[in-house]
Design a protein around this motif. Structure first.
Motif, PDB file in Angstrom:
ATOM      1  N   ARG A   1       7.323 -57.933 -22.482  1.00 41.08           N
ATOM      2  CA  ARG A   1       5.995 -57.861 -23.077  1.00 41.08           C
ATOM      3  C   ARG A   1       5.460 -56.432 -23.073  1.00 41.08           C
ATOM      4  NH1 ARG A   1       2.471 -61.956 -22.785  1.00 41.08           N
ATOM      5  NH2 ARG A   1       1.171 -60.480 -23.950  1.00 41.08           N
ATOM      6  N   ARG A   2       4.535 -56.165 -24.015  1.00 45.73           N
ATOM      7  CA  ARG A   2       3.729 -54.952 -23.988  1.00 45.73           C
ATOM      8  C   ARG A   2       2.278 -55.377 -23.894  1.00 45.73           C
ATOM      9  NH1 ARG A   2       7.465 -52.892 -27.852  1.00 45.73           N
ATOM     10  NH2 ARG A   2       6.017 -53.086 -29.603  1.00 45.73           N
ATOM     11  N   TRP A   3       1.472 -54.565 -23.206  1.00 47.12           N
ATOM     12  CA  TRP A   3       0.114 -54.963 -22.860  1.00 47.12           C
ATOM     13  C   TRP A   3      -0.902 -53.975 -23.424  1.00 47.12           C
ATOM     14  CZ3 TRP A   3       0.292 -59.637 -20.487  1.00 47.12           C
ATOM     15  CH2 TRP A   3       1.513 -59.996 -19.898  1.00 47.12           C
ATOM     16  N   LEU A   4      -2.132 -54.442 -23.550  1.00 45.56           N
ATOM     17  CA  LEU A   4      -3.198 -53.627 -24.130  1.00 45.56           C
ATOM     18  C   LEU A   4      -3.384 -52.323 -23.369  1.00 45.56           C
ATOM     19  CD1 LEU A   4      -5.543 -53.341 -26.155  1.00 45.56           C
ATOM     20  CD2 LEU A   4      -6.994 -54.556 -24.507  1.00 45.56           C
ATOM     21  N   VAL A   5      -3.425 -52.404 -22.046  1.00 47.82           N
ATOM     22  CA  VAL A   5      -3.562 -51.215 -21.204  1.00 47.82           C
ATOM     23  C   VAL A   5      -2.274 -51.050 -20.410  1.00 47.82           C
ATOM     24  CG1 VAL A   5      -4.866 -50.088 -19.355  1.00 47.82           C
ATOM     25  CG2 VAL A   5      -6.055 -51.559 -21.001  1.00 47.82           C
ATOM     26  N   PRO A   6      -1.504 -49.982 -20.638  1.00 52.95           N
ATOM     27  CA  PRO A   6      -0.238 -49.797 -19.924  1.00 52.95           C
ATOM     28  C   PRO A   6      -0.445 -49.401 -18.471  1.00 52.95           C
ATOM     29  CG  PRO A   6      -0.656 -47.931 -21.352  1.00 52.95           C
ATOM     30  CD  PRO A   6      -1.734 -48.932 -21.642  1.00 52.95           C
ATOM     31  N   TYR A   7       0.589 -49.545 -17.688  1.00 55.34           N
ATOM     32  CA  TYR A   7       0.558 -49.228 -16.255  1.00 55.34           C
ATOM     33  C   TYR A   7       0.656 -47.724 -16.015  1.00 55.34           C
ATOM     34  CZ  TYR A   7       1.679 -50.295 -11.307  1.00 55.34           C
ATOM     35  OH  TYR A   7       1.681 -50.410  -9.940  1.00 55.34           O
TER      36      TYR A   7
ATOM     37  N   ALA B   1      12.339 -42.216 -20.947  1.00 55.31           N
ATOM     38  CA  ALA B   1      11.032 -42.721 -20.519  1.00 55.31           C
ATOM     39  C   ALA B   1      10.854 -44.196 -20.877  1.00 55.31           C
ATOM     40  CB  ALA B   1       9.920 -41.890 -21.149  1.00 55.31           C
ATOM     41  N   LEU B   2      11.350 -44.589 -22.036  1.00 54.72           N
ATOM     42  CA  LEU B   2      11.163 -45.960 -22.496  1.00 54.72           C
ATOM     43  C   LEU B   2      12.228 -46.909 -21.978  1.00 54.72           C
ATOM     44  CD1 LEU B   2      10.146 -45.324 -26.212  1.00 54.72           C
ATOM     45  CD2 LEU B   2       8.645 -45.843 -24.280  1.00 54.72           C
ATOM     46  N   ASP B   3      13.277 -46.383 -21.386  1.00 55.47           N
ATOM     47  CA  ASP B   3      14.401 -47.211 -20.950  1.00 55.47           C
ATOM     48  C   ASP B   3      14.478 -47.308 -19.432  1.00 55.47           C
ATOM     49  OD1 ASP B   3      16.636 -48.848 -21.500  1.00 55.47           O
ATOM     50  OD2 ASP B   3      17.999 -47.203 -21.026  1.00 55.47           O
ATOM     51  N   GLY B   4      13.387 -46.993 -18.736  1.00 52.80           N
ATOM     52  CA  GLY B   4      13.403 -47.086 -17.289  1.00 52.80           C
ATOM     53  C   GLY B   4      13.258 -48.511 -16.798  1.00 52.80           C
ATOM     54  N   LYS B   5      13.407 -48.696 -15.496  1.00 43.58           N
ATOM     55  CA  LYS B   5      13.205 -50.015 -14.905  1.00 43.58           C
ATOM     56  C   LYS B   5      11.769 -50.487 -15.104  1.00 43.58           C
ATOM     57  CE  LYS B   5      16.760 -49.772 -11.300  1.00 43.58           C
ATOM     58  NZ  LYS B   5      17.017 -49.828  -9.832  1.00 43.58           N
ATOM     59  N   LEU B   6      10.844 -49.521 -15.093  1.00 45.08           N
ATOM     60  CA  LEU B   6       9.446 -49.836 -15.344  1.00 45.08           C
ATOM     61  C   LEU B   6       9.178 -49.693 -16.839  1.00 45.08           C
ATOM     62  CD1 LEU B   6       6.693 -50.539 -14.137  1.00 45.08           C
ATOM     63  CD2 LEU B   6       6.264 -48.108 -13.879  1.00 45.08           C
ATOM     64  N   GLN B   7       8.967 -50.822 -17.509  1.00 43.78           N
ATOM     65  CA  GLN B   7       8.814 -50.831 -18.961  1.00 43.78           C
ATOM     66  C   GLN B   7       7.353 -50.765 -19.407  1.00 43.78           C
ATOM     67  OE1 GLN B   7      11.601 -51.623 -21.504  1.00 43.78           O
ATOM     68  NE2 GLN B   7      12.587 -50.532 -19.841  1.00 43.78           N
ATOM     69  N   ASP B   8       6.443 -50.971 -18.494  1.00 43.26           N
ATOM     70  CA  ASP B   8       5.015 -51.064 -18.816  1.00 43.26           C
ATOM     71  C   ASP B   8       4.418 -49.660 -18.926  1.00 43.26           C
ATOM     72  OD1 ASP B   8       2.462 -51.932 -19.186  1.00 43.26           O
ATOM     73  OD2 ASP B   8       2.271 -52.966 -17.266  1.00 43.26           O
ATOM     74  N   VAL B   9       4.856 -48.919 -19.955  1.00 43.63           N
ATOM     75  CA  VAL B   9       4.481 -47.513 -20.078  1.00 43.63           C
ATOM     76  C   VAL B   9       4.098 -47.189 -21.523  1.00 43.63           C
ATOM     77  CG1 VAL B   9       6.070 -46.863 -18.220  1.00 43.63           C
ATOM     78  CG2 VAL B   9       6.825 -46.669 -20.605  1.00 43.63           C
ATOM     79  N   VAL B  10       3.426 -46.049 -21.677  1.00 44.73           N
ATOM     80  CA  VAL B  10       3.199 -45.450 -22.974  1.00 44.73           C
ATOM     81  C   VAL B  10       3.559 -43.974 -22.842  1.00 44.73           C
ATOM     82  CG1 VAL B  10       0.776 -44.906 -22.512  1.00 44.73           C
ATOM     83  CG2 VAL B  10       1.553 -45.157 -24.864  1.00 44.73           C
ATOM     84  N   VAL B  11       4.144 -43.401 -23.893  1.00 45.56           N
ATOM     85  CA  VAL B  11       4.572 -41.998 -23.867  1.00 45.56           C
ATOM     86  C   VAL B  11       3.630 -41.192 -24.756  1.00 45.56           C
ATOM     87  CG1 VAL B  11       6.427 -40.367 -24.376  1.00 45.56           C
ATOM     88  CG2 VAL B  11       6.974 -42.640 -23.463  1.00 45.56           C
TER      89      VAL B  11
END
Length: 491
Positions: A282-288, A310-320
């Protein structure tokens, strides 16, 4: 008023508020009361008319949220009381925002139309705001069934126990949390208990975070409190600001449905609620985490590698966020192949349609409401475990900034938004924000090994099974597998 003392985390112990009844207030207070119908509004206003806070410093705004018939003010009310009717929208959040917009007071005090406050309520809440100006004060409330009362009886009562059976009242669940965390001084997430009325905060801070979100139909108070935390405020529970809520809360009537109504809103908007973000992919309105990379003058191949990592890390809840002079790009006639901004244009086309990537000229002062921000050299791609391990480190003791000292002398850093915002509130021109964060939340330097682990050495090839054993495994029924096959073989 003290300027702005640098308080660590949510520990407000250094503040000493004036004693009730023994000081002279100077700040004006606007009490904002959203009301839809308001069957108990006359009792709420009668209690406010008996407040110890100076009447000339207090106004009351009753926000009529589409009541039918429209609200009419009772005779027994504070002198400076008026009705506000929103021009558009509906709901509690919209009503509170409308009241705050119309308010003249320096402090916004939120109260509900079915609450009766003790005489000292407004004074107890406001006294902290005379000490410093980046606090949110939280009042106490108990839930009672509404007894047959007149506004006059409420107005004459010296304390709430004279007109309500407090021994039978149900306490708010937040009071236990406040007691367990030393009055929120040791709370990891003090915004959790800031669940609505009654709270008070500076009007400037209310508007700085954008007020409440009218799109959040349940849980709006918690979501608003989370954004306040990302603004760097300190939350102070005021035990002397007592009130009763007439009627039991909604979760007592239908807890399962009340929880379901809240969770989707909080999952989208409060990244710290990791328990609500368990759906994979999932992707969320406010990223982590916001990953900020300054790519000006960087080769396309380097940027591509950094973004992919950056987008392929274990933590996916991100924005670049890619920082470069994008606004200088003009779309008029030009030589496509000889364009001096050729590389930047190509990267804009590569990334502009990916909603996980933002193209901006300059990073914002803080990434709020995103709770963490990573900054590092674009030519040092993130390892798959980097962000996950950095957050794990800072969450152990709520460190404000984690700085990884890279081998070449450069650094990569993870910033906690609430700590960064606090530092900006406290800083004078020219101050080093990290120095302030070190005082309020802590700054830690670490070596890179754990965050950019070295590749594991290649494993030795598997040993070939000796032929005799292989034959036995294939043909012999002395093995467990062989006996099982034999038992299952049809006769």
């Amino acid at each position: 008023m003290n300027t702005r003392p640098a308080m660590p985390q949510n520990d407000y112990s250094a503040l000493v508020p004036p004693e009730l009844g023994a000081w002279s207030p100077t700040l004006s207070v606007s009490v904002v009361i959203p009301a839809h119908g308001g069957p108990h509004l006359d009792l709420t206003l009668a209690a406010l008319a008996a407040q110890t806070y100076p009447g000339h410093l207090m106004e009351v705004l009753v926000v009529d949220d589409g009541s039918e018939p429209p609200i009419r003010l009772p005779e027994l009310r504070p002198d400076n009381t008026r009705v506000v009717r929103p021009e558009t929208g509906w709901g509690i959040s919209n009503a509170v925002n409308s009241g705050a917009k119309a308010a003249d007071g320096e402090i916004i005090q939120r109260l509900d139309a079915d609450m009766v406050a003790c005489r000292e309520h407004i004074e107890a809440m406001a006294r902290w705001h005379h000490v410093t100006d980046y606090l949110v004060t939280i009042g106490m409330k108990k839930f009672v069934e509404a007894p047959p009362l007149t506004p006059g009886e409420v107005h004459r009562a010296g304390h709430l126990g004279e007109v309500f059976d407090l021994a039978q009242a149900a306490s708010s669940s937040t009071e236990a949390t406040i007691a367990k965390t030393d009055g929120l001084r040791k709370s990891r997430n003090p915004y959790h208990v800031c669940t609505g009325p009654t709270i008070a905060l500076p009007r400037e801070i209310f508007h700085a975070v954008g007020g409440l979100d009218p799109g959040v139909t349940r849980g709006g108070d918690t979501e608003f409190a989370y954004r306040l935390a990302m603004q760097g405020v300190v939350f102070v529970p005021e035990l002397e600001a007592q009130a009763v809520h007439l009627g039991l809360p909604a979760q007592h009537r239908d807890r399962e449905r009340a929880v379901r109504a809240v969770e989707p809103h909080l999952a989208q908007r409060i990244p710290l609620r990791r328990d609500l973000r368990k759906d994979r992919g999932r992707r969320w309105l406010v990223p982590y985490v916001e990953i900020v990379l300054d790519i000006a003058g960087t080769a396309e191949s380097v940027v591509r590698q950094a973004v992919s990592a950056a987008l392929d890390g274990k933590l996916q809840d991100v924005v670049v966020t890619l920082v470069a002079p994008w606004s200088r790009l003009r779309d008029g006639r030009r030589s496509v192949l000889e364009d001096p901004s050729f590389d930047l244009r190509m990267m804009r086309e590569i990334y502009t349609h990916d909603d996980r990537i933002r193209l901006i000229d300059e990073a914002a002062p803080t990434p709020a409401p995103t709770p963490f921000r990573y900054r590092g050299p674009v030519d040092v791609p993130l390892h798959r475990a980097t962000l996950e391990r950095m957050i794990e480190t800072v969450q152990k003791d709520l460190t404000g900034v984690l700085i990884v000292d890279l081998p070449d002398g450069r650094t990569a850093r993870l910033e906690r938004t609430s700590a960064l915002a606090r530092a900006r509130l406290l800083a004078d021109p020219g101050d080093d924000l990290d120095d302030i964060i070190d005082t309020t939340h802590g700054v830690r330097h670490v070596p890179p090994d754990r965050y950019w682990p070295k590749p594991a050495p290649p494993q030795a090839p598997a040993t070939t099974v000796p032929e005799p054993f292989a034959v036995a495994a294939d043909t012999g029924e002395r093995t467990l597998l062989g006996r099982l096959k034999s038992a299952l073989r049809p006769n």
